[in-house]
Design an enzyme around this catalytic site. Structure first.
Site, PDB file in Angstrom:
ATOM      1  N   LYS A  39     -46.461  -7.148 -31.078  1.00 57.84           N
ATOM      2  CA  LYS A  39     -45.037  -7.388 -30.838  1.00 57.84           C
ATOM      3  C   LYS A  39     -44.479  -8.486 -31.754  1.00 57.84           C
ATOM      4  O   LYS A  39     -45.255  -9.202 -32.417  1.00 57.84           O
ATOM      5  CB  LYS A  39     -44.857  -7.747 -29.359  1.00 57.84           C
ATOM      6  CG  LYS A  39     -45.269  -6.616 -28.398  1.00 57.84           C
ATOM      7  CD  LYS A  39     -45.071  -7.044 -26.945  1.00 57.84           C
ATOM      8  CE  LYS A  39     -45.382  -5.921 -25.981  1.00 57.84           C
ATOM      9  NZ  LYS A  39     -45.074  -6.322 -24.575  1.00 57.84           N
ATOM     10  N   TYR A  94     -39.827   2.159 -23.083  1.00 57.23           N
ATOM     11  CA  TYR A  94     -39.857   1.398 -21.833  1.00 57.23           C
ATOM     12  C   TYR A  94     -38.949   2.038 -20.784  1.00 57.23           C
ATOM     13  O   TYR A  94     -38.245   1.337 -20.045  1.00 57.23           O
ATOM     14  CB  TYR A  94     -39.468  -0.056 -22.091  1.00 57.23           C
ATOM     15  CG  TYR A  94     -40.554  -0.890 -22.765  1.00 57.23           C
ATOM     16  CD1 TYR A  94     -41.899  -0.775 -22.387  1.00 57.23           C
ATOM     17  CD2 TYR A  94     -40.239  -1.810 -23.756  1.00 57.23           C
ATOM     18  CE1 TYR A  94     -42.891  -1.538 -22.994  1.00 57.23           C
ATOM     19  CE2 TYR A  94     -41.228  -2.590 -24.362  1.00 57.23           C
ATOM     20  CZ  TYR A  94     -42.553  -2.445 -23.966  1.00 57.23           C
ATOM     21  OH  TYR A  94     -43.535  -3.221 -24.562  1.00 57.23           O
ATOM     22  N   PHE A 139     -33.951  -7.451 -16.259  1.00 60.09           N
ATOM     23  CA  PHE A 139     -34.376  -8.124 -17.493  1.00 60.09           C
ATOM     24  C   PHE A 139     -34.511  -7.171 -18.679  1.00 60.09           C
ATOM     25  O   PHE A 139     -34.946  -7.587 -19.758  1.00 60.09           O
ATOM     26  CB  PHE A 139     -35.682  -8.894 -17.273  1.00 60.09           C
ATOM     27  CG  PHE A 139     -36.812  -8.056 -16.710  1.00 60.09           C
ATOM     28  CD1 PHE A 139     -37.091  -8.077 -15.352  1.00 60.09           C
ATOM     29  CD2 PHE A 139     -37.598  -7.267 -17.535  1.00 60.09           C
ATOM     30  CE1 PHE A 139     -38.139  -7.315 -14.827  1.00 60.09           C
ATOM     31  CE2 PHE A 139     -38.639  -6.500 -17.028  1.00 60.09           C
ATOM     32  CZ  PHE A 139     -38.910  -6.526 -15.660  1.00 60.09           C
ATOM     33  N   ARG A 179     -56.714  -1.987 -23.078  1.00 59.06           N
ATOM     34  CA  ARG A 179     -56.010  -2.649 -21.964  1.00 59.06           C
ATOM     35  C   ARG A 179     -56.829  -3.838 -21.448  1.00 59.06           C
ATOM     36  O   ARG A 179     -56.277  -4.878 -21.087  1.00 59.06           O
ATOM     37  CB  ARG A 179     -55.744  -1.669 -20.813  1.00 59.06           C
ATOM     38  CG  ARG A 179     -54.755  -0.554 -21.098  1.00 59.06           C
ATOM     39  CD  ARG A 179     -53.314  -0.976 -21.198  1.00 59.06           C
ATOM     40  NE  ARG A 179     -52.782  -1.644 -20.042  1.00 59.06           N
ATOM     41  CZ  ARG A 179     -51.478  -1.917 -19.882  1.00 59.06           C
ATOM     42  NH1 ARG A 179     -50.579  -1.530 -20.794  1.00 59.06           N
ATOM     43  NH2 ARG A 179     -51.056  -2.571 -18.842  1.00 59.06           N
ATOM     44  N   THR A 215     -50.640  -7.922 -17.401  1.00 60.18           N
ATOM     45  CA  THR A 215     -49.213  -8.050 -17.725  1.00 60.18           C
ATOM     46  C   THR A 215     -48.658  -9.376 -17.209  1.00 60.18           C
ATOM     47  O   THR A 215     -47.955 -10.090 -17.944  1.00 60.18           O
ATOM     48  CB  THR A 215     -48.421  -6.884 -17.089  1.00 60.18           C
ATOM     49  OG1 THR A 215     -49.037  -5.653 -17.463  1.00 60.18           O
ATOM     50  CG2 THR A 215     -46.959  -6.914 -17.524  1.00 60.18           C
ATOM     51  N   ARG A 257     -53.812 -11.764 -24.154  1.00 55.25           N
ATOM     52  CA  ARG A 257     -52.687 -12.379 -23.446  1.00 55.25           C
ATOM     53  C   ARG A 257     -53.093 -13.681 -22.758  1.00 55.25           C
ATOM     54  O   ARG A 257     -52.337 -14.655 -22.764  1.00 55.25           O
ATOM     55  CB  ARG A 257     -52.125 -11.382 -22.438  1.00 55.25           C
ATOM     56  CG  ARG A 257     -51.340 -10.253 -23.110  1.00 55.25           C
ATOM     57  CD  ARG A 257     -50.980  -9.159 -22.125  1.00 55.25           C
ATOM     58  NE  ARG A 257     -50.022  -8.215 -22.683  1.00 55.25           N
ATOM     59  CZ  ARG A 257     -49.598  -7.129 -22.047  1.00 55.25           C
ATOM     60  NH1 ARG A 257     -50.055  -6.841 -20.832  1.00 55.25           N
ATOM     61  NH2 ARG A 257     -48.726  -6.317 -22.608  1.00 55.25           N
ATOM     62  N   ASN A 317     -45.746 -11.574 -24.671  1.00 61.83           N
ATOM     63  CA  ASN A 317     -47.171 -11.366 -24.422  1.00 61.83           C
ATOM     64  C   ASN A 317     -47.886 -10.615 -25.539  1.00 61.83           C
ATOM     65  O   ASN A 317     -48.930 -10.011 -25.319  1.00 61.83           O
ATOM     66  CB  ASN A 317     -47.356 -10.685 -23.061  1.00 61.83           C
ATOM     67  CG  ASN A 317     -46.681  -9.325 -23.014  1.00 61.83           C
ATOM     68  OD1 ASN A 317     -46.161  -8.849 -24.017  1.00 61.83           O
ATOM     69  ND2 ASN A 317     -46.708  -8.690 -21.859  1.00 61.83           N
ATOM     70  N   HIS A 367     -48.793  -4.501 -27.025  1.00 59.17           N
ATOM     71  CA  HIS A 367     -48.643  -3.315 -26.176  1.00 59.17           C
ATOM     72  C   HIS A 367     -49.845  -2.423 -26.397  1.00 59.17           C
ATOM     73  O   HIS A 367     -50.308  -2.264 -27.523  1.00 59.17           O
ATOM     74  CB  HIS A 367     -47.375  -2.526 -26.557  1.00 59.17           C
ATOM     75  CG  HIS A 367     -47.357  -1.155 -25.943  1.00 59.17           C
ATOM     76  ND1 HIS A 367     -46.912  -0.937 -24.656  1.00 59.17           N
ATOM     77  CD2 HIS A 367     -47.799   0.050 -26.401  1.00 59.17           C
ATOM     78  CE1 HIS A 367     -47.069   0.360 -24.367  1.00 59.17           C
ATOM     79  NE2 HIS A 367     -47.596   0.976 -25.412  1.00 59.17           N
ATOM     80  N   GLU A 413     -46.843   8.257 -26.954  1.00 59.09           N
ATOM     81  CA  GLU A 413     -46.482   7.090 -27.775  1.00 59.09           C
ATOM     82  C   GLU A 413     -46.906   7.279 -29.230  1.00 59.09           C
ATOM     83  O   GLU A 413     -46.176   6.892 -30.149  1.00 59.09           O
ATOM     84  CB  GLU A 413     -47.093   5.830 -27.155  1.00 59.09           C
ATOM     85  CG  GLU A 413     -46.414   5.482 -25.830  1.00 59.09           C
ATOM     86  CD  GLU A 413     -47.082   4.376 -25.031  1.00 59.09           C
ATOM     87  OE1 GLU A 413     -48.092   3.796 -25.488  1.00 59.09           O
ATOM     88  OE2 GLU A 413     -46.559   4.067 -23.932  1.00 59.09           O
TER      89      GLU A 413
END
Ligand code: UDP
Ligand code: MG
Length: 134
Positions: free
Chosen positions: A11, A51, A59, A87, A93, A104, A114, A117, A128
């Protein structure tokens, strides 16, 4: 064990903080392989797709602001059970649940900022990879 492909995205905060090398090293050291990679600039329409489960959240505009604040490094990652495996090395998360030793847990500065993804299921990985790599 199954060889899987998953969609991973470093990100804007990861790129801006110069942490891509460290994060990619963690992915490669775990035994996963980069199949394809490119720098891209996201926009609101693609984030509404990516998303979709978050568009109703209060948010969501802040996620759009964050995710469009600079380029991201989009990657297809392959390896044994890569979807769940990535993951695990990403970490949880929620900021307070992300354990030390995970990406993270070691680097995230909040639940929002964070760094990374990773697809959360085989269905998500397929959709994706198609969304970002065609
Ligand atoms: N996010 C946030 N606040 C929240 C939950 C999520 O800002 O309360 C952001 C965060 O950057 C997260 C992304 O939205 O990585 C997508 O959320 P998701 O629940 O899909 O978590 P992930 O799959 O990234 O762990
Ligand atoms: Mg998710």
């Amino acid at each position: 064990m199954t060889v899987e492909r998953t969609y991973v995205m470093l990100k804007p905060d990861c790129v801006q903080r110069g942490l891509c090398g460290d994060v990619i090293a963690r992915i490669e050291h775990k035994g996963y392989r980069i199949v394809d990679a490119k720098m891209i600039q996201l926009d609101e329409p693609i984030l509404r797709e990516h998303y979709a489960h978050l568009t109703d959240k209060p948010f969501f505009p802040e996620i759009v602001e964050y995710m469009t604040s600079g380029p991201v490094l989009a990657m297809i990652i392959e390896g044994e059970d890569a979807i769940q495996g990535v993951r695990i090395i990403m970490g949880k998360t929620k900021f307070e649940d992300a354990e030390a030793g995970t990406i993270r847990g070691d680097y995230a500065s909040s639940t929002r900022y964070n760094l990374i993804h990773g697809s959360d299921s085989p269905e998500a990985a397929e959709a994706e990879i198609k969304r970002f790599f065609g």
